[in-house]
Enzyme design. Structure first.
Site: not given
Ligand code: AR6
Length: 179
Positions: A17, A30, A40
């Site tokens: 993304i 978060n 993030d």
């Molecule tokens: N592009 C698209 N999707 C992605 C990318 C990317 N570059 N990188 C990861 N994903 P998560 P949450 C996907 O853990 O569950 C953070 O530490 C990943 O594979 O990023 O909402 C924040 O600071 C997954 O499918 O977010 C919060 O503390 C999706 O993004 C916490 O994680 C969401 O995974 C939020 O947790």
């Protein structure tokens, strides 16, 4: 995969993304808005320090970002002009309002986008990584909420950018179910 809802396009793709060329991308943040891992971390790394500075100014002004709410910052070095930071719920079994809070995060991100007259938005799969929301159900909520919102208020494009092929398949199945 792509469908149209009135004059709006709803698009599902696999990718990173941080490279999306929509006017805004949504960050699965978060409540601290100070960055983290997953998407993030990737957004802050790719977008540079301007995003964090803007997040800090928001927290200084209005405090932490409650689950389900959304705020907007500039996109810094990203192609996207804006980042909309929203906070999804941590999954803890499904009895703590997680479904409604996830829908709220999707809905409020679009509210913020419309306030800025943003015409295209890319979402990651909010809450399905570190926050452990089961992805099949999360996909149905995400797509249902965005569809309802686009039916009320058109936008040029809402894109879901899924990080891996299996996540994309889950979203594609969820979208076909309701067609
Ligand atoms: N592009 C698209 N999707 C992605 C990318 C990317 N570059 N990188 C990861 N994903 P998560 P949450 C996907 O853990 O569950 C953070 O530490 C990943 O594979 O990023 O909402 C924040 O600071 C997954 O499918 O977010 C919060 O503390 C999706 O993004 C916490 O994680 C969401 O995974 C939020 O947790």
């Amino acid at each position: 995969m792509e469908i149209t809802i009135g004059t709006s396009r709803l698009v599902l793709v696999q990718g990173d993304i941080t490279r999306a060329d929509t006017e805004a991308i949504v960050n699965a943040a978060n409540a601290s808005l100070l960055g983290g891992g997953g998407v993030d971390g990737a957004i802050h790394r790719a977008g540079g320090p301007k995003i964090l500075e803007a997040c800090k100014a928001i927290v200084a002004r209005q405090g932490r970002c409650p689950t389900g709410e959304a705020v907007v910052t500039p996109g810094g070095d990203l192609k996207a002009k804006y980042v909309i930071h929203t906070v999804g719920p941590v999954w803890s079994g499904g009895n703590r309002g997680e479904r409604e809070l996830l829908a709220k995060a999707y809905r409020n991100s679009l509210v913020v986008a419309r306030q800025k007259k943003i015409r295209s938005v890319a979402y990651p799969s909010i809450s399905t990584g570190a926050y452990r929301f089961p992805i099949e159900e999360a996909a149905r909520i995400a797509l249902g909420t965005v569809r309802d919102s686009l039916e009320e208020n058109a936008m040029a494009e809402v894109r879901f950018v899924l990080f891996c092929a299996s996540d994309l398949r889950v979203y594609e199945n969820a979208l076909s179910e309701r067609n």
